[in-house]
Design a protein around this motif. Structure first.
Motif, short mmCIF file in Angstrom:
data_model
loop_
_atom_site.label_atom_id
_atom_site.label_comp_id
_atom_site.label_asym_id
_atom_site.label_seq_id
_atom_site.Cartn_x
_atom_site.Cartn_y
_atom_site.Cartn_z
N THR A 87 10.87 10.77 36.60
CA THR A 87 9.96 11.03 35.81
C THR A 87 8.57 10.67 36.40
O THR A 87 8.26 9.58 36.76
N VAL A 88 7.36 11.49 35.97
CA VAL A 88 6.16 11.27 36.45
C VAL A 88 5.55 10.38 35.37
O VAL A 88 5.76 9.97 33.98
N ILE A 89 5.09 8.95 36.08
CA ILE A 89 4.73 7.80 35.27
C ILE A 89 3.40 7.61 35.41
O ILE A 89 2.66 6.66 34.80
N GLU A 90 2.67 8.15 36.13
CA GLU A 90 1.21 7.95 36.56
C GLU A 90 0.44 9.64 37.02
O GLU A 90 0.99 9.78 37.86
N GLY A 91 -0.66 9.84 36.61
CA GLY A 91 -1.20 11.12 36.99
C GLY A 91 -0.68 12.14 36.45
O GLY A 91 0.23 11.89 35.35
N GLU A 92 -0.99 13.36 36.70
CA GLU A 92 -0.45 14.67 36.16
C GLU A 92 0.28 15.38 37.05
O GLU A 92 -0.22 15.59 38.32
N TRP A 93 1.34 16.32 36.58
CA TRP A 93 1.97 17.31 37.72
C TRP A 93 0.96 18.74 37.51
O TRP A 93 0.08 18.96 36.60
N TRP A 94 0.95 19.52 38.69
CA TRP A 94 0.16 20.54 38.77
C TRP A 94 0.84 21.81 37.98
O TRP A 94 1.90 21.97 37.66
N PRO A 95 -0.21 22.82 37.62
CA PRO A 95 0.31 23.95 36.89
C PRO A 95 1.36 24.70 38.01
O PRO A 95 1.13 24.70 38.99
N ALA A 96 2.05 25.59 37.25
CA ALA A 96 2.99 26.30 37.72
C ALA A 96 2.32 27.41 38.63
O ALA A 96 2.80 27.78 39.66
N ASP A 97 1.30 27.81 38.35
CA ASP A 97 0.44 28.86 39.14
C ASP A 97 -0.79 28.30 39.97
O ASP A 97 -1.70 28.70 40.45
N TYR A 98 -0.66 26.94 40.17
CA TYR A 98 -1.54 26.22 41.06
C TYR A 98 -1.97 26.60 42.28
O TYR A 98 -1.01 26.94 43.13
N GLN A 99 -3.33 26.91 42.81
CA GLN A 99 -3.51 27.31 44.03
C GLN A 99 -4.60 26.78 44.63
O GLN A 99 -5.51 27.31 45.54
N GLY A 100 -4.99 25.29 44.22
CA GLY A 100 -6.16 24.79 44.71
C GLY A 100 -5.86 23.86 46.13
O GLY A 100 -4.91 24.24 46.94
N GLU A 101 -6.49 22.90 46.27
CA GLU A 101 -6.28 22.15 47.56
C GLU A 101 -4.71 21.68 47.37
O GLU A 101 -4.28 21.28 46.49
N PRO A 102 -4.32 21.27 48.54
CA PRO A 102 -2.76 20.69 48.75
C PRO A 102 -2.53 19.58 47.91
O PRO A 102 -3.36 18.45 48.23
N LEU A 103 -1.72 19.33 47.02
CA LEU A 103 -1.27 18.15 46.31
C LEU A 103 0.15 17.55 46.53
O LEU A 103 0.82 18.26 47.09
N VAL A 104 0.25 16.37 46.46
CA VAL A 104 1.55 15.62 46.42
C VAL A 104 2.06 15.03 45.69
O VAL A 104 1.02 14.25 44.89
N SER A 105 3.25 14.93 45.08
CA SER A 105 3.73 13.95 44.21
C SER A 105 4.56 12.86 45.06
O SER A 105 5.64 13.08 45.83
N PHE A 106 4.28 11.46 45.14
CA PHE A 106 4.62 10.65 45.72
C PHE A 106 5.70 9.60 44.88
O PHE A 106 5.55 9.31 43.50
N ALA A 107 6.60 9.19 45.40
CA ALA A 107 7.65 8.33 44.83
C ALA A 107 6.94 6.84 44.40
O ALA A 107 6.14 6.35 45.39
N ALA A 108 6.84 6.75 43.28
CA ALA A 108 6.12 5.16 42.88
C ALA A 108 6.45 4.17 43.37
O ALA A 108 5.53 3.52 43.89
N GLU A 109 7.53 3.64 43.69
CA GLU A 109 7.79 2.32 44.24
C GLU A 109 7.52 2.48 45.51
O GLU A 109 6.82 1.51 46.32
N GLU A 110 7.86 3.31 46.43
CA GLU A 110 7.52 3.49 48.01
C GLU A 110 5.87 3.69 48.12
O GLU A 110 5.37 2.96 49.01
N GLY A 111 5.26 4.39 47.02
CA GLY A 111 3.84 4.37 47.30
C GLY A 111 2.96 3.20 47.15
O GLY A 111 2.20 2.96 47.82
#
Length: 550
Positions: free
Chosen positions: A297-321
């Motif tokens: 579950t995304v608990i902080e920040g926003e997920w990228w759109p399905a057709d996203y083409q911008g700079e590389p983004l990453v979703s990080f595990a909350a506890e480890e991050g």
């Protein structure tokens, strides 16, 4: 007697300090001999279990540290009572008013005992391989001592405020709990920590076994399939659909990458907390996805759109991050297929690792690895499959796709369950040593109170009390103290186990009633049993010889 014959307080202090140190040295030598021999004895039992040769050795430095600790512990615990004894007037002692000396001795003895205790703690931290754990351990011991001391005083206060009862034995038992020189603080302190440790370990072990043997198999997939080539994924999916039509196949792309830098700083130059350092060691599995993975579950920040083409983004595990100090907007540089790729953290996910589904520490936006060669990872979940169905599927996948690694989750869980059982046995053995030490301390406390018990028993016999009444009174006293200690152990051990299971392991935690019953029984058997063993000798004394010395 020495003071009455003209000895100074300093002479008396020195005589008994030397006596205590001589006795302590005998105990230290015995302990060092047993400790030095233990590896050789254990090697014979562990040779068939350990995957490496089991051989013992003698290490003089380690034995020297143990001897030093023994001497310092003896001094730390001997100075205060000897300091109090030094200042006890002879007249008070002969009137038997000095045995329960209260308050602190002269400041010199208090400062010396505190300095030795502090030095002992510093040495323990300095010689520890993990100083952080050593500091936590020492802090926990001090906290436990204060809490158990408070519990002992609380039990005495409750007994003091208890209403008067008709039963003579029960009235004597309640009075013994809170009278001056009562055994209550010693019993609670000696047994409380050992029983709390046993309750904590038993609850953790029980919850882990329940998860591994019950909940995890119900939620976990039947199979993991690793290293499915990109050109084979369609044929592989068709085979699974044919062999397990009722199953649910989940496939995700997977690459291997190593974190090289955080916010442009080389990870080799960073000081990362130990609990998060594993994320930066070695290669990590990474993937890309248009939508958030299941079981997260995304608990902080926003997920990228399905057709996203911008700079590389990453979703990080909350506890480890959080453990390695990351926040939204930070950059992570990962080396994938020999190429460094820098992505910005778009969100943090809370991952349900206990579901044993597919999940990754890092999930990248799809445009990050566009066109990059990669393999696939898949899981198959089929609740209706029997053992024969799983065997047939395993054989078919191995024959058709020999390069695919297939992991049967049930087999892996059996191995984990066996390892947890072995680990629990080892930890319980260590906890048993702590409990044995507690019992020895309890025995010493009971032995030290024998003189007061003899005095009470003789006076009560003189006033008409029978042996049966005295045995009942002492039994009820020990039973109530043991029961109070067991209740504390249940509360403290339950909270500690819940914290470890729910907060650290992030697993469902439940209280196990059988642990409560066994703990209460253990506390009552130990306190009543050892109490009565010592009391039986006390009750056997004749009244006349004791009365002549009053």
């Amino acid at each position: 007697t020495f003071k009455s014959l003209g000895a100074s307080g300093g002479f008396v202090f020195t005589v008994y300090l030397v006596q205590i140190m001589l006795i302590a040295l005998i105990g230290i030598v015995i302990g060092l001999a047993i400790g030095a021999a233990m590896p050789f004895l254990a090697a014979g039992f562990l040779s068939s279990i350990l995957p490496i040769p089991a051989a013992g050795g003698v290490y003089p430095a380690a034995l020297g540290v143990g001897a030093l600790f023994g001497v310092m512990v003896t001094l730390a615990f001997a100075l205060l009572p000897l300091g109090r004894a030094r200042d006890v007037p002879a007249t008070a002692l002969f009137r038997e008013m000095g045995f329960e000396a209260r308050g602190l001795p002269r400041p010199l003895y208090v400062i010396a005992a505190a300095a030795i205790a502090l030095l002992l703690a510093l040495f323990a931290v300095w010689w520890s391989t993990d100083r952080r754990i050593a500091v936590i351990f020492i802090g926990a011991m001090v906290f436990s001592f204060l809490v158990l001391r408070f519990v002992g005083l609380l039990v005495q206060d409750i007994a003091r405020r208890a209403p008067r009862v008709r039963s003579t034995a029960l009235r004597l038992a309640i009075g013994n709990i809170h009278r001056p020189g009562a055994l209550t603080p010693s019993v609670v302190l000696s047994l409380g920590l050992g029983l709390t440790l046993l309750v904590t370990l038993a609850l953790i072990d029980g919850n882990l076994r329940r998860q591994i043997a019950g909940n995890l198999p119900e939620r976990a997939p039947n199979f993991f399939f690793v290293d499915i080539q990109n050109s084979e994924i369609d044929r592989f999916s068709s085979l699974i659909a044919e062999q397990a039509p009722a199953g649910d196949l989940d496939t995700v792309p997977m690459l291997r990458g190593r974190i090289m830098a955080l916010n442009g700083v080389d990870v080799r130059e960073m000081e990362v907390p130990p609990e998060g350092a594993w994320v930066l060691r070695g290669d990590r599995g990474v993937t890309y996805a248009q939508t958030p993975p299941e079981n997260s579950t995304v608990i902080e920040g926003e997920w990228w759109p399905a057709d996203y083409q911008g700079e590389p983004l990453v979703s990080f595990a909350a506890e480890e991050g959080k453990e390695i100090g990351l926040k939204i907007g930070d950059t992570v540089t990962v080396n994938v297929l020999g190429r460094n790729i820098t992505a910005r953290i778009a969100n943090f996910r809370q991952i349900e690792w206990e579901s044993m589904g597919i999940n990754f520490i890092m999930v990248f936006s799809p445009n990050t690895f566009a066109g990059a060669p990669h393999a696939w990872l898949a899981t198959l979940t089929d609740r209706q499959a029997t053992g024969a169905d799983e065997s047939r599927l395993l054989n078919e996948v191995t024959r058709t796709f020999p390069s695919v690694t297939t992991v049967r989750v049930k087999d892996a869980l059996d191995i984990v369950n066996s390892m947890v059982a072995q680990l629990a046995t080892a930890i319980r053995a260590a906890a048993a040593v702590a409990l044995i030490a507690s019992v020895l301390v309890l025995s010493g406390a009971l032995a030290a109170g024998n003189r007061a018990r003899i005095h009470d028993a003789v006076v009560l016999k003189t006033l008409g009390a029978t042996r049966r009444t005295l045995i009942a009174a002492f039994s009820l006293e020990y039973m109530m103290i043991g029961l109070a200690t067991a209740v504390f152990a249940l509360l403290a051990g339950g909270v500690a186990a819940w914290f470890v299971i729910a907060r650290i392991m992030t697993l469902p935690s439940s209280f196990l009633p059988e642990v409560a019953v066994s703990t209460i029984v253990t506390a009552l058997v130990l306190t009543v049993g050892f109490g009565l063993l010592g009391t039986w000798r006390v009750l056997g004394h004749k009244a006349a010889p004791v009365l002549r010395n009053l």
